[in-house]
Scaffold this motif. Structure first.
Motif, PDB file in Angstrom:
ATOM      1  N   ASP A   3       7.889   9.257   2.143  1.00  0.00           N
ATOM      2  CA  ASP A   3       8.106   7.904   1.621  1.00  0.00           C
ATOM      3  C   ASP A   3       9.532   7.384   1.823  1.00  0.00           C
ATOM      4  N   PRO A  44      10.569   3.372   4.980  1.00  0.00           N
ATOM      5  CA  PRO A  44      11.046   1.987   4.804  1.00  0.00           C
ATOM      6  C   PRO A  44      12.541   1.913   4.487  1.00  0.00           C
ATOM      7  N   LEU A  60      14.613   2.928   7.652  1.00  0.00           N
ATOM      8  CA  LEU A  60      14.703   1.860   8.646  1.00  0.00           C
ATOM      9  C   LEU A  60      15.668   0.774   8.178  1.00  0.00           C
ATOM     10  N   MET A  61      15.623   0.457   6.891  1.00  0.00           N
ATOM     11  CA  MET A  61      16.526  -0.562   6.366  1.00  0.00           C
ATOM     12  C   MET A  61      17.979  -0.116   6.447  1.00  0.00           C
ATOM     13  N   SER A 100      17.607   4.567  -3.577  1.00  0.00           N
ATOM     14  CA  SER A 100      16.235   4.515  -3.071  1.00  0.00           C
ATOM     15  C   SER A 100      15.697   5.928  -2.886  1.00  0.00           C
ATOM     16  N   TYR A 154      18.067   8.460  10.438  1.00  0.00           N
ATOM     17  CA  TYR A 154      17.555   7.097  10.310  1.00  0.00           C
ATOM     18  C   TYR A 154      18.631   6.082  10.723  1.00  0.00           C
TER      19      TYR A 154
END
Length: 309
Positions: free
Chosen positions: A72, A75, A78-79, A186, A199
């Protein structure tokens, strides 16, 4: 985000590590200057990220660290890469419109944005009034250190180029701070430092190389040994080793206390410029450096809350 595990205040290990990191990041300014004559800056950044991405992949393979398992973090990962690539792009375009010293003042609003974001979104990262005064003092030290270059660029600040360059500098600082807040607040907070770095580097490499191609900044006339050495330093020491250490520190220590150390980076950059490039050195710079150190000390002074955490 508020339920994430608390980190501890920086200890001696963290302080020494951050000083070494800021020294490495400061020396990068010298390396970039040396390579600029041969490699366009945005292309440098893209190549650096690409090489470092491969190094992180090799590192994780040799240590048995999984990069592609589902956890998980995709996202947020990538951000993080998009934010980092955007930060570099803002710096690049901003520098085409203003001086490096004026850009530095606006770029180093980043620790302020970091502290604000962490204060709002991450439990255990809130600063006291005294610690906030330390951030303000350190930022004022940066402004004093680069006052001459800032004032030299102020004549054009009323034009659209000046307004745009200043806005890009602040946006770069905001993106830098946002990346730290994202990593700390996060799902990346529970990922390995290697995966977080992968990433950031992989996504930013794609974005920066595409941006370089779109801007027509891909032409390289020649690669003298010094330019290659500078690029190698940026890729291996900065983008791979130092960033890996930085993300490792973020998994263990309070990001708000760590980020204030980044004010040392331009101080190191000027110092290396004096020692290696023969640039000017002033008494005012010494005062500014003392202000930065005092600000860092205030932010990291022991508190009852930190001690009990």
């Amino acid at each position: 985000m508020s339920t994430l595990a608390l980190r501890r205040a920086p200890d001696t290990t963290a302080v020494v590590a951050m000083i070494l990191l800021c020294g490495a990041w400061g020396f990068q300014q010298v390396a970039i200057k040396e390579a600029n004559a041969s490699i366009p800056p945005i292309l440098q950044a893209g190549i650096r990220s690409l090489i470092a991405t491969l190094l992180v992949w090799i590192w994780t393979r040799t240590r048995g660290i999984a990069l592609f398992q589902r956890d998980d973090t995709l996202p947020a990962g990538l951000m993080a890469g998009v934010l980092f690539g955007g930060e570099i792009a803002c710096i690049f375009f901003g520098l085409s419109l203003t001086t490096a010293t004026r850009m530095a003042v606006f770029l180093y609003t980043a620790p302020c944005f970091t502290a604000l974001g962490l204060h709002w979104f991450v439990a255990g990262e809130r600063l006291s009034r005294v610690q906030w005064s330390g951030i303000v003092l350190a930022f004022c030290g940066i402004a004093l250190a680069f006052a001459d270059g800032f004032l030299q660029g102020s004549a054009a600040s009323s034009t659209w180029q000046g307004v745009a360059s200043d806005a890009l500098g602040v946006l770069a600082g905001l993106l830098w701070g946002s990346t730290t807040v994202l990593v700390r607040g996060s799902s990346l907070a529970h990922a390995s430092a290697s995966k977080t770095l992968f990433y950031q580097l992989a996504v930013s490499a794609v974005l920066l190389l595409a941006l370089a191609a779109g801007a027509g900044q891909t032409h390289i006339d020649a690669l003298p040994p010094l330019a290659l050495a500078s690029l190698a330093y940026q890729a291996i020491v900065v983008a791979f080793i130092s960033y890996l250490m930085w993300f490792w520190l973020l998994t263990r220590y309070m990001a708000s206390r760590l980020s204030v150390f980044s004010f040392l980076t331009p101080i190191f950059g000027v110092t290396f410029g004096v020692l290696l490039l023969g640039e000017a050195f002033s008494a005012r710079f010494m005062i500014a450096a003392a202000m930065v150190l005092a600000g860092i000390a205030l932010v990291n002074r022991p508190t009852r809350t930190a001690a009990s955490a």
